[in-house]
Design a protein around this motif. Structure first.
Motif, PDB file in Angstrom:
ATOM      1  N   GLY A   1       0.798  -1.247   0.114  1.00  8.30           N
ATOM      2  CA  GLY A   1       0.043   0.116  -0.099  1.00  8.30           C
ATOM      3  C   GLY A   1       0.766   1.168   0.019  1.00  8.30           C
ATOM      4  O   GLY A   1       0.499   2.270  -0.646  1.00  8.30           O
ATOM      5  N   LEU A   2       1.821   1.370   0.713  1.00  6.85           N
ATOM      6  CA  LEU A   2       2.804   2.591   0.853  1.00  6.85           C
ATOM      7  C   LEU A   2       3.175   2.945  -0.482  1.00  6.85           C
ATOM      8  O   LEU A   2       2.963   4.110  -0.960  1.00  6.85           O
ATOM      9  CB  LEU A   2       3.695   2.463   1.721  1.00  6.85           C
ATOM     10  CG  LEU A   2       3.531   2.548   3.191  1.00  6.85           C
ATOM     11  CD1 LEU A   2       4.735   2.267   4.160  1.00  6.85           C
ATOM     12  CD2 LEU A   2       3.010   4.115   3.490  1.00  6.85           C
ATOM     13  N   PRO A   3       3.875   2.102  -1.322  1.00  2.00           N
ATOM     14  CA  PRO A   3       4.474   2.601  -2.481  1.00  2.00           C
ATOM     15  C   PRO A   3       3.143   2.935  -3.524  1.00  2.00           C
ATOM     16  O   PRO A   3       3.226   3.863  -4.470  1.00  2.00           O
ATOM     17  CB  PRO A   3       5.287   1.272  -3.090  1.00  2.00           C
ATOM     18  CG  PRO A   3       4.921   0.292  -2.272  1.00  2.00           C
ATOM     19  CD  PRO A   3       4.582   0.643  -1.023  1.00  2.00           C
ATOM     20  N   LEU A   4       2.156   2.025  -3.451  1.00  2.00           N
ATOM     21  CA  LEU A   4       1.013   2.191  -4.471  1.00  2.00           C
ATOM     22  C   LEU A   4       0.414   3.526  -4.129  1.00  2.00           C
ATOM     23  O   LEU A   4      -0.180   4.241  -4.788  1.00  2.00           O
ATOM     24  CB  LEU A   4       0.188   1.184  -4.172  1.00  2.00           C
ATOM     25  CG  LEU A   4      -1.107   0.889  -5.188  1.00  2.00           C
ATOM     26  CD1 LEU A   4      -0.664   0.719  -6.653  1.00  2.00           C
ATOM     27  CD2 LEU A   4      -1.870  -0.233  -5.012  1.00  2.00           C
ATOM     28  N   ALA A   5       0.176   4.001  -2.822  1.00  2.00           N
ATOM     29  CA  ALA A   5      -0.446   5.188  -2.303  1.00  2.00           C
ATOM     30  C   ALA A   5       0.368   6.184  -2.822  1.00  2.00           C
ATOM     31  O   ALA A   5      -0.191   7.278  -3.219  1.00  2.00           O
ATOM     32  CB  ALA A   5      -0.748   5.058  -0.774  1.00  2.00           C
ATOM     33  N   TRP A   6       1.868   6.237  -2.766  1.00  2.00           N
ATOM     34  CA  TRP A   6       2.723   7.339  -3.176  1.00  2.00           C
ATOM     35  C   TRP A   6       2.404   7.484  -4.623  1.00  2.00           C
ATOM     36  O   TRP A   6       2.543   8.721  -5.033  1.00  2.00           O
ATOM     37  CB  TRP A   6       4.138   6.802  -2.776  1.00  2.00           C
ATOM     38  CG  TRP A   6       4.958   8.017  -3.302  1.00  2.00           C
ATOM     39  CD1 TRP A   6       5.205   9.136  -2.527  1.00  2.00           C
ATOM     40  CD2 TRP A   6       5.857   8.204  -4.171  1.00  2.00           C
ATOM     41  NE1 TRP A   6       6.245   9.962  -2.923  1.00  2.00           N
ATOM     42  CE2 TRP A   6       6.415   9.307  -4.086  1.00  2.00           C
ATOM     43  CE3 TRP A   6       5.904   7.244  -5.692  1.00  2.00           C
ATOM     44  CZ2 TRP A   6       7.429   9.829  -5.314  1.00  2.00           C
ATOM     45  CZ3 TRP A   6       6.807   7.727  -6.436  1.00  2.00           C
ATOM     46  CH2 TRP A   6       7.460   8.858  -6.452  1.00  2.00           C
ATOM     47  N   TRP A   7       2.431   6.359  -5.312  1.00  2.00           N
ATOM     48  CA  TRP A   7       2.365   6.543  -6.875  1.00  2.00           C
ATOM     49  C   TRP A   7       1.117   7.119  -7.410  1.00  2.00           C
ATOM     50  O   TRP A   7       0.945   8.145  -7.946  1.00  2.00           O
ATOM     51  CB  TRP A   7       2.477   5.083  -7.391  1.00  2.00           C
ATOM     52  CG  TRP A   7       2.231   4.954  -8.897  1.00  2.00           C
ATOM     53  CD1 TRP A   7       3.161   5.423  -9.920  1.00  2.00           C
ATOM     54  CD2 TRP A   7       1.271   4.450  -9.537  1.00  2.00           C
ATOM     55  NE1 TRP A   7       2.591   5.338 -11.123  1.00  2.00           N
ATOM     56  CE2 TRP A   7       1.430   4.894 -11.018  1.00  2.00           C
ATOM     57  CE3 TRP A   7      -0.040   3.906  -9.067  1.00  2.00           C
ATOM     58  CZ2 TRP A   7       0.692   4.229 -12.049  1.00  2.00           C
ATOM     59  CZ3 TRP A   7      -0.795   3.378 -10.367  1.00  2.00           C
ATOM     60  CH2 TRP A   7      -0.761   3.723 -11.544  1.00  2.00           C
ATOM     61  N   LEU A   8      -0.058   6.783  -6.449  1.00  2.62           N
ATOM     62  CA  LEU A   8      -1.330   7.358  -6.907  1.00  2.62           C
ATOM     63  C   LEU A   8      -1.628   8.748  -6.438  1.00  2.62           C
ATOM     64  O   LEU A   8      -2.193   9.471  -7.029  1.00  2.62           O
ATOM     65  CB  LEU A   8      -2.381   6.757  -6.276  1.00  2.62           C
ATOM     66  CG  LEU A   8      -2.730   5.127  -6.611  1.00  2.62           C
ATOM     67  CD1 LEU A   8      -3.816   4.516  -5.923  1.00  2.62           C
ATOM     68  CD2 LEU A   8      -3.246   4.928  -8.213  1.00  2.62           C
ATOM     69  N   SER A   9      -0.653   9.121  -5.354  1.00  6.48           N
ATOM     70  CA  SER A   9      -0.899  10.542  -5.165  1.00  6.48           C
ATOM     71  C   SER A   9      -0.146  11.443  -6.041  1.00  6.48           C
ATOM     72  O   SER A   9      -0.231  12.687  -5.802  1.00  6.48           O
ATOM     73  CB  SER A   9      -0.528  10.757  -3.560  1.00  6.48           C
ATOM     74  OG  SER A   9       1.093  10.588  -3.530  1.00  6.48           O
ATOM     75  N   ARG A  10       0.709  10.940  -6.772  1.00  4.26           N
ATOM     76  CA  ARG A  10       1.449  11.847  -7.781  1.00  4.26           C
ATOM     77  C   ARG A  10       0.765  11.852  -9.257  1.00  4.26           C
ATOM     78  O   ARG A  10       0.770  10.627  -9.842  1.00  4.26           O
ATOM     79  CB  ARG A  10       2.831  11.279  -7.806  1.00  4.26           C
ATOM     80  CG  ARG A  10       3.892  11.436  -6.591  1.00  4.26           C
ATOM     81  CD  ARG A  10       4.177  12.727  -6.353  1.00  4.26           C
ATOM     82  NE  ARG A  10       4.546  12.915  -5.115  1.00  4.26           N
ATOM     83  CZ  ARG A  10       4.053  13.196  -3.946  1.00  4.26           C
ATOM     84  NH1 ARG A  10       2.781  13.260  -3.811  1.00  4.26           N
ATOM     85  NH2 ARG A  10       4.794  13.199  -3.020  1.00  4.26           N
ATOM     86  N   GLY A  11       0.108  13.263  -9.613  1.00  7.20           N
ATOM     87  CA  GLY A  11      -0.262  13.258 -10.853  1.00  7.20           C
ATOM     88  C   GLY A  11      -1.615  12.499 -11.050  1.00  7.20           C
ATOM     89  O   GLY A  11      -2.009  11.952 -10.003  1.00  7.20           O
ATOM     90  N   ARG A  12      -2.239  12.913 -12.231  1.00 10.46           N
ATOM     91  CA  ARG A  12      -3.551  12.256 -12.528  1.00 10.46           C
ATOM     92  C   ARG A  12      -4.009  11.836 -13.771  1.00 10.46           C
ATOM     93  O   ARG A  12      -4.531  12.288 -14.607  1.00 10.46           O
ATOM     94  CB  ARG A  12      -4.704  13.430 -12.108  1.00 10.46           C
ATOM     95  CG  ARG A  12      -4.799  14.045 -10.741  1.00 10.46           C
ATOM     96  CD  ARG A  12      -5.347  12.963  -9.807  1.00 10.46           C
ATOM     97  NE  ARG A  12      -6.584  12.262  -9.797  1.00 10.46           N
ATOM     98  CZ  ARG A  12      -7.082  11.308  -9.489  1.00 10.46           C
ATOM     99  NH1 ARG A  12      -6.418  10.523  -8.662  1.00 10.46           N
ATOM    100  NH2 ARG A  12      -8.243  10.829  -9.757  1.00 10.46           N
ATOM    101  N   SER A  13      -2.813  10.819 -14.269  1.00 12.57           N
ATOM    102  CA  SER A  13      -3.112  10.439 -15.531  1.00 12.57           C
ATOM    103  C   SER A  13      -4.356   9.389 -15.600  1.00 12.57           C
ATOM    104  O   SER A  13      -4.847   8.822 -14.669  1.00 12.57           O
ATOM    105  CB  SER A  13      -1.718   9.622 -16.096  1.00 12.57           C
ATOM    106  OG  SER A  13      -1.837   8.415 -15.037  1.00 12.57           O
ATOM    107  N   PHE A  14      -4.684   9.040 -16.915  1.00 11.03           N
ATOM    108  CA  PHE A  14      -5.932   8.006 -17.044  1.00 11.03           C
ATOM    109  C   PHE A  14      -5.725   6.671 -16.496  1.00 11.03           C
ATOM    110  O   PHE A  14      -6.644   6.434 -15.930  1.00 11.03           O
ATOM    111  CB  PHE A  14      -6.314   8.083 -18.549  1.00 11.03           C
ATOM    112  CG  PHE A  14      -7.619   7.331 -18.904  1.00 11.03           C
ATOM    113  CD1 PHE A  14      -8.937   7.850 -18.592  1.00 11.03           C
ATOM    114  CD2 PHE A  14      -7.306   6.224 -19.379  1.00 11.03           C
ATOM    115  CE1 PHE A  14      -9.848   7.030 -18.747  1.00 11.03           C
ATOM    116  CE2 PHE A  14      -8.468   5.306 -19.744  1.00 11.03           C
ATOM    117  CZ  PHE A  14      -9.723   5.683 -19.365  1.00 11.03           C
ATOM    118  N   PHE A  15      -4.369   6.419 -16.505  1.00 13.80           N
ATOM    119  CA  PHE A  15      -3.792   5.094 -16.212  1.00 13.80           C
ATOM    120  C   PHE A  15      -4.304   5.112 -14.534  1.00 13.80           C
ATOM    121  O   PHE A  15      -4.734   3.975 -14.034  1.00 13.80           O
ATOM    122  CB  PHE A  15      -2.623   4.854 -16.653  1.00 13.80           C
ATOM    123  CG  PHE A  15      -2.140   3.508 -16.165  1.00 13.80           C
ATOM    124  CD1 PHE A  15      -2.846   2.060 -16.648  1.00 13.80           C
ATOM    125  CD2 PHE A  15      -0.961   3.219 -15.582  1.00 13.80           C
ATOM    126  CE1 PHE A  15      -2.412   0.940 -16.296  1.00 13.80           C
ATOM    127  CE2 PHE A  15      -0.819   1.912 -15.036  1.00 13.80           C
ATOM    128  CZ  PHE A  15      -1.463   0.828 -15.493  1.00 13.80           C
TER     129      PHE A  15
END
Lengths: 223, 205
Positions: free
Chosen positions: A24-38
């Motif tokens: 969850g930590l890396p995934l949450a960090w990745w999701l918190s950066r930018g808003r691409s469609f993917f």
């Protein structure tokens, strides 16, 4: 009274929480950066267990990991791994089902940290990893604690998903919530009451603990 | 010599405007930048630091290309060795005054000197939430200086300081800038501010 459903539930919740912290930590960090469609699609998938009936999720997991079909068959034949009606299956289902409870609070907390904190760390030569460990993570402690406890507590109360993929095998997949259901079916209200009270007490203590600890959380100097 | 030629679109309340800056800055100089709110002063500093990338542009520092959009070159902020004083201070809420400086450098002689310059020796164990606005701003300046930068970018660095503290600190900083042979860019709202500190100035409008 048979305590194995309680210990099995606690073991499942602890393993699920630990795995979700790692994922969850890396995934949450990745999701918190930018808003691409993917990323939007990925976040929607992570959030689905919040709104989807647990039986639906359990049904698809049962189909996916059934040793008679596709992926489940391949895992069984190639690695002798069977998720259906096993503790491993409960862990897998719990990780998927409780994921939004871990990702949501951490992602929101990371998004709310001023971007200048990271930039300040980069400006003094620190890498992204050093910045995450020394700056981002310590400053989202309250949310990290909330996410961890929510995930643990939510896993304690799982029913539909674990019943679908794990069934009701004593000592293997018979967790406390299933023991409550089975006890009521057998009109054994005393056992149902025992398991229910244990679940209620553990969950209440955990949630109260989070509220107490977060009362003393530090304030950002920007507040 | 630092050569800057950038073009970046900025979002404004009514549509967009384009920030265009073409300038050369001498090594070791102290330059004051002023202009109205929203003109792009902070964006200009953040572009030099590598926190934001312009649509078009080049930044060349002593012959080394930090940014060249045509060649798709953009040196990461960590490799630019820039000290940056943020307008919102950007202090780490989890760290004490001393930990802020220790996070940037292991040179305790330098740390002690900086603490003396910022008059923060007695606040070493305080976290930012227990510091006044002026103390927080001084800590932000000290943290930027902790890496002994050759290039220092300061965004409204004295806005929370009273006149006496400000003039005392400025005198100390002038000595440090000279010692480090640092090139300094200071953003300010007030065109008359820092007249005795800077020799050069330009306006972003």
């Amino acid at each position: 009274m048979d305590l194995s459903p309680v210990t099995l539930t606690l073991k499942l919740a602890a393993i699920t929480t630990l795995l979700l912290l790692l994922v969850g930590l890396p995934l949450a960090w990745w999701l918190s950066r930018g808003r691409s469609f993917f990323k939007i699609i990925a976040e929607a998938l992570v959030t689905m267990p919040l709104v989807l009936p647990p039986s639906v999720l359990g049904f698809y997991l049962l189909l996916a990991f059934s040793p008679q079909h596709g992926l489940g068959k391949w895992l069984h034949n190639s690695f002798n791994i069977q998720f259906v009606f096993s503790f491993k299956g409960l862990v897998l289902a719990s990780v998927i089902y409780s994921m939004p409870f871990m990702i949501g609070p951490i992602k929101s907390a990371l998004q709310q940290l001023p971007v200048s904190l990271e930039q300040a760390s980069y400006s003094i030569g620190k890498s992204k990893w050093q910045t995450f460990i020394n700056v981002s993570l310590p400053n989202i402690k309250p949310s990290l604690l909330t996410a961890t406890v929510l995930t643990f507590a939510h896993t304690l109360g799982e029913f539909g998903v674990v019943l679908m993929i794990g069934g009701n095998i004593p000592g293997v997949t018979r967790v406390a919530s299933i023991a409550v259901y089975e006890s009521v079916e057998q009109m054994d209200y005393s056992a149902a009451n025992f398991y229910s009270l244990v679940l209620f007490a553990i969950t209440f203590i955990l949630v109260t603990g989070v509220f107490v600890l977060n009362r003393y959380r530090f304030k950002s100097p920007l507040e | 010599m630092i050569s800057i030629d950038i073009e970046k679109k900025l979002k404004a309340y009514k549509g967009q405007h384009t920030l265009k800056i073409k300038t050369e800055i001498a090594q070791g100089s102290i330059t004051k930048i002023y202009g109205p709110s929203g003109a792009g002063k902070t964006t200009f500093l953040k572009t030099i630091a590598g926190f934001t990338t312009p649509e078009n542009g080049k930044i060349i520092v002593n012959g080394i290309s930090w940014l060249d959009t045509a060649e798709k070159i953009s040196l990461p902020p960590q490799k630019r060795g820039i000290g940056f004083v943020f307008q919102d201070y950007a202090l780490f809420p989890n760290m004490t005054v001393l930990q802020h400086l220790e996070y940037a450098t292991g040179d305790y002689t330098w740390i002690n000197r900086l603490l003396a310059v910022g008059n923060l020796e007695t606040f070493k164990t305080h976290k930012p939430e227990y510091l006044s606005g002026g103390q927080q701003q001084r800590l932000a300046i000290l943290r930027a200086l902790a890496i002994k930068p050759k290039f220092l970018l300061m965004d409204e660095p004295f806005s929370a300081l009273d006149p006496a503290t400000k003039s005392g600190l400025i005198e100390e900083l002038k000595g440090i800038f000279e010692e480090l042979q640092a090139t300094v860019l200071i953003v300010t709202h007030n065109p008359r501010e820092l007249d005795n500190m800077t020799a050069l100035e330009f306006t972003i409008s």
